[in-house]
Design an enzyme around this catalytic site. Structure first.
Site, PDB file in Angstrom:
ATOM      1  N   ALA A  46      -4.713  10.858  22.317  1.00 34.73           N
ATOM      2  CA  ALA A  46      -4.623  11.169  23.749  1.00 34.73           C
ATOM      3  C   ALA A  46      -4.945   9.930  24.575  1.00 34.73           C
ATOM      4  O   ALA A  46      -5.941   9.242  24.303  1.00 34.73           O
ATOM      5  CB  ALA A  46      -5.590  12.294  24.087  1.00 34.73           C
ATOM      6  N   LYS A 206     -28.336   1.603  25.708  1.00 35.13           N
ATOM      7  CA  LYS A 206     -28.535   1.459  24.265  1.00 35.13           C
ATOM      8  C   LYS A 206     -30.016   1.610  23.908  1.00 35.13           C
ATOM      9  O   LYS A 206     -30.357   2.197  22.872  1.00 35.13           O
ATOM     10  CB  LYS A 206     -27.999   0.101  23.817  1.00 35.13           C
ATOM     11  CG  LYS A 206     -26.480   0.022  23.972  1.00 35.13           C
ATOM     12  CD  LYS A 206     -25.989  -1.395  23.888  1.00 35.13           C
ATOM     13  CE  LYS A 206     -24.469  -1.461  23.918  1.00 35.13           C
ATOM     14  NZ  LYS A 206     -23.977  -2.841  24.000  1.00 35.13           N
TER      15      LYS A 206
HETATM   16  P1  NAP Z   1     -10.773   0.894  26.724  1.00 34.18           P
HETATM   17  O1  NAP Z   1     -10.170  -0.314  26.114  1.00 34.18           O
HETATM   18  O2  NAP Z   1     -10.990   0.958  28.204  1.00 34.18           O
HETATM   19  O3  NAP Z   1      -9.866   2.160  26.304  1.00 34.18           O
HETATM   20  C1  NAP Z   1     -10.053   3.432  26.824  1.00 34.18           C
HETATM   21  C2  NAP Z   1      -8.948   4.324  26.310  1.00 34.18           C
HETATM   22  O4  NAP Z   1      -9.204   5.657  26.765  1.00 34.18           O
HETATM   23  C3  NAP Z   1      -7.560   3.946  26.809  1.00 34.18           C
HETATM   24  O5  NAP Z   1      -6.617   4.074  25.799  1.00 34.18           O
HETATM   25  C4  NAP Z   1      -7.304   4.972  27.911  1.00 34.18           C
HETATM   26  O6  NAP Z   1      -5.943   5.329  28.063  1.00 34.18           O
HETATM   27  C5  NAP Z   1      -8.068   6.167  27.395  1.00 34.18           C
HETATM   28  N1  NAP Z   1      -8.493   7.022  28.507  1.00 34.18           N
HETATM   29  C6  NAP Z   1      -9.320   6.716  29.522  1.00 34.18           C
HETATM   30  N2  NAP Z   1      -9.463   7.756  30.351  1.00 34.18           N
HETATM   31  C7  NAP Z   1      -8.686   8.738  29.847  1.00 34.18           C
HETATM   32  C8  NAP Z   1      -8.373  10.048  30.269  1.00 34.18           C
HETATM   33  N3  NAP Z   1      -8.872  10.547  31.399  1.00 34.18           N
HETATM   34  N4  NAP Z   1      -7.537  10.790  29.504  1.00 34.18           N
HETATM   35  C9  NAP Z   1      -6.985  10.281  28.384  1.00 34.18           C
HETATM   36  N5  NAP Z   1      -7.232   9.027  27.927  1.00 34.18           N
HETATM   37  C10 NAP Z   1      -8.074   8.277  28.669  1.00 34.18           C
HETATM   38  O7  NAP Z   1     -12.192   1.222  26.053  1.00 34.18           O
HETATM   39  P2  NAP Z   1     -12.793   0.620  24.700  1.00 34.18           P
HETATM   40  O8  NAP Z   1     -13.266  -0.764  24.943  1.00 34.18           O
HETATM   41  O9  NAP Z   1     -11.875   0.886  23.576  1.00 34.18           O
HETATM   42  O10 NAP Z   1     -14.115   1.506  24.556  1.00 34.18           O
HETATM   43  C11 NAP Z   1     -14.068   2.840  24.112  1.00 34.18           C
HETATM   44  C12 NAP Z   1     -15.497   3.334  23.908  1.00 34.18           C
HETATM   45  O11 NAP Z   1     -16.110   2.547  22.898  1.00 34.18           O
HETATM   46  C13 NAP Z   1     -16.390   3.233  25.139  1.00 34.18           C
HETATM   47  O12 NAP Z   1     -17.268   4.322  25.182  1.00 34.18           O
HETATM   48  C14 NAP Z   1     -17.162   1.949  24.904  1.00 34.18           C
HETATM   49  O13 NAP Z   1     -18.413   1.931  25.542  1.00 34.18           O
HETATM   50  C15 NAP Z   1     -17.328   2.003  23.396  1.00 34.18           C
HETATM   51  N6  NAP Z   1     -17.535   0.693  22.765  1.00 34.18           N
HETATM   52  C16 NAP Z   1     -16.654  -0.305  22.979  1.00 34.18           C
HETATM   53  C17 NAP Z   1     -16.855  -1.524  22.370  1.00 34.18           C
HETATM   54  C18 NAP Z   1     -15.885  -2.655  22.562  1.00 34.18           C
HETATM   55  O14 NAP Z   1     -16.112  -3.734  21.992  1.00 34.18           O
HETATM   56  N7  NAP Z   1     -14.807  -2.488  23.316  1.00 34.18           N
HETATM   57  C19 NAP Z   1     -17.987  -1.720  21.550  1.00 34.18           C
HETATM   58  C20 NAP Z   1     -18.884  -0.658  21.343  1.00 34.18           C
HETATM   59  C21 NAP Z   1     -18.638   0.561  21.965  1.00 34.18           C
HETATM   60  P3  NAP Z   1      -4.833   4.284  28.589  1.00 34.18           P
HETATM   61  O15 NAP Z   1      -4.758   3.225  27.534  1.00 34.18           O
HETATM   62  O16 NAP Z   1      -3.580   5.071  28.676  1.00 34.18           O
HETATM   63  O17 NAP Z   1      -5.340   3.776  29.902  1.00 34.18           O
END
Ligand code: NAP
Length: 441
Positions: A46, A206
């Protein structure tokens, strides 16, 4: 291939982490099935925007914008959308519809963790969140399982890669905060809006998660004292170096002994602190993270590695997926969160630590004695003093300004801050340059 039972996996989000999780699930499916004892079928992904460019080449037919329908009938729901809503609603929906949940969402767990864990407890579901505190570094399982028979005394974590990158570059290059932040943004190490990182909000979330696990206590986010790194300048870094320290943004979770017949308590705080250069945390460079755990029986343990990054974080997420699959196959209720100790969190004023106070004072006879007198009246005992003349009368070599760097023995934060206020108003102190806590022993 062994004829495994198939488990239906729903993925919510295909951003930096989600796209890597989907890619690894699809590419390593057979291997993961052997480890999990079940075939993990990625039922759908999703997202918000079906046409957005993805970091991995994923089958288009898996994508949907209808998370709610995707969740129904799933055995495992992986939430990687981030933020509070709609993540919270979808996670609760997943639990209610009988799925186990895997999430990396520290913001959700630090603010609505109790609600999510209680919902899971009621239906015997499990919530896995290895990636929520330090990315790829295994720290949740060590605290929850490996150390379940021990008593954690203190955790000191470098849990935010962006701020560690900035402070490390300031330390190695003598550069100023604003310049390094701009470079970090250009290189993609810092967000365009860096507030969550540089003001310590991310680290505080955290810290709340780590302290809850370590002390078997629900630690709400507002119990975490938080200070960021925006006031750290090149002069403070240089002065720290001169005294044998490095400045790190630390998440400190500490068990405090009972006082006056009361119970034990805890302190959870995030702030830039001086760390001895010989301490293992001092050698954590760049955007790396590390969590230093001190336990009564185990002694000192250090967990080190990548605290972020799409594919690195995906490793921790997939570990959770395998655990969830194994539980589905084996059956039985989940472990649930352990919050029975419910220790009270004390305000920052009751914390006891060492400090380094840097003052600019009038360079004339008697000033040092006045400063020492005010510290002593305030129950702050001096361990070291270093005085440097910064402006002197050419003939007498006095009458200008001097810099005093005072290292204290352990003092109570409230005594320390009241004493610093009295120093500032004393008439001999021209400027309080900085007050930093010293952590690490
Ligand atoms: P991201 O790159 O911003 O990706 C978010 C994803 O969620 C996107 O694919 C987005 O869709 C989707 N999304 C957002 N709102 C939505 C909604 N209302 N309905 C459906 N889909 C939705 O985030 P990320 O960096 O992968 O991080 C994801 C989680 O992992 C977060 O909680 C973050 O804190 C955690 N995290 C991340 C990292 C890291 O290194 N990035 C490390 C540790 C933890 P679209 O692509 O279509 O916009």
């Amino acid at each position: 291939m062994t004829d495994y039972r198939t488990l239906r996996v729903a993925l919510l989000g295909a951003g930096a982490v989600g796209s890597q999780v989907a890619d690894l699930l699809l590419r390593h499916g057979d291997e993961l099935a052997d480890r999990a004892g079940a075939k993990l079928e990625l039922a759908g992904i999703a997202v918000r925007n079906l046409d957005a460019k993805r970091e991995a080449d994923l089958p288009r037919e898996l994508f949907t914008t209808d998370a709610e329908t995707l969740i129904v009938g799933s055995d495992i729901v992986i939430e990687l959308m981030g933020g509070i809503e709609p993540a919270r609603t979808q996670v609760l929906h997943a639990i209610a519809s009988g799925a186990d949940v895997v999430t990396a969402n520290k913001a959700l767990l630090a603010t609505h963790g109790s609600e999510v864990f209680e919902a899971a407890d009621q239906v015997g579901a499990e919530v896995y969140y290895e990636a929520a505190a330090a990315g790829a570094i295994p720290i949740i399982r060590p605290l929850r399982d490996s150390l379940a028979g021990d008593r954690v005394v203190r955790i000191m974590g470098i849990v935010n890669g962006t701020t560690n990158y900035i402070l490390d570059r300031m330390d190695t290059e003598g550069a100023d905060f604003a310049d390094v932040l701009a470079q970090a943004q250009a290189l993609g190490y810092a967000e365009a809006d860096p507030t969550a990182d540089v003001e310590g909000y991310d680290a505080a979330q955290k810290a709340a998660i780590l302290a809850s696990l370590a002390f078997h206590t629900t630690v709400p986010l507002d119990a975490v004292h938080r200070e960021g790194i925006t006031s750290v300048d090149a002069a403070m870094i240089e002065s720290a170096r001169h005294a044998g320290y490095v400045i790190k943004l630390l998440a400190v979770c500490e068990r405090l002994a009972a006082e006056d017949g009361g119970t034990e308590s805890i302190s959870v705080r995030v702030y830039p602190a001086l760390v001895d250069r010989a301490h293992p945390l001092a050698s954590v460079h760049g955007a790396n993270n590390a969590v230093f755990v001190q336990a009564e029986a185990a002694g000192d343990l250090m967990f080190y590695g990548a605290g972020a990054g799409g594919v690195q974080t995906a490793s921790a997420v997939l570990g959770d997926v395998v655990s969830a699959a194994r539980r589905h196959i084996a059956g039985g209720v989940g472990v649930g969160e352990s919050t029975r100790a419910n220790l009270p969190a004390v305000p920052i004023g009751r914390v006891i630590t060492r400090y380094q106070i840097t003052l600019e004072v009038d360079d004339r006879p008697g000033v040092l004695a006045t400063v020492a007198g005010i510290l002593s009246e305030g129950r702050v005992s001096i361990a070291t003093v270093e005085q440097t003349v910064i402006e002197a009368d050419e003939n007498t070599q006095t009458g200008g300004s001097a810099r005093l760097v005072i290292g204290t023995h352990k003092a109570r934060e409230q005594d320390l801050s009241e004493t610093v206020e009295r120093l500032a108003a004393s008439g001999v102190v021209e400027r309080v340059v900085s007050v930093l806590r010293v952590e690490g022993n």
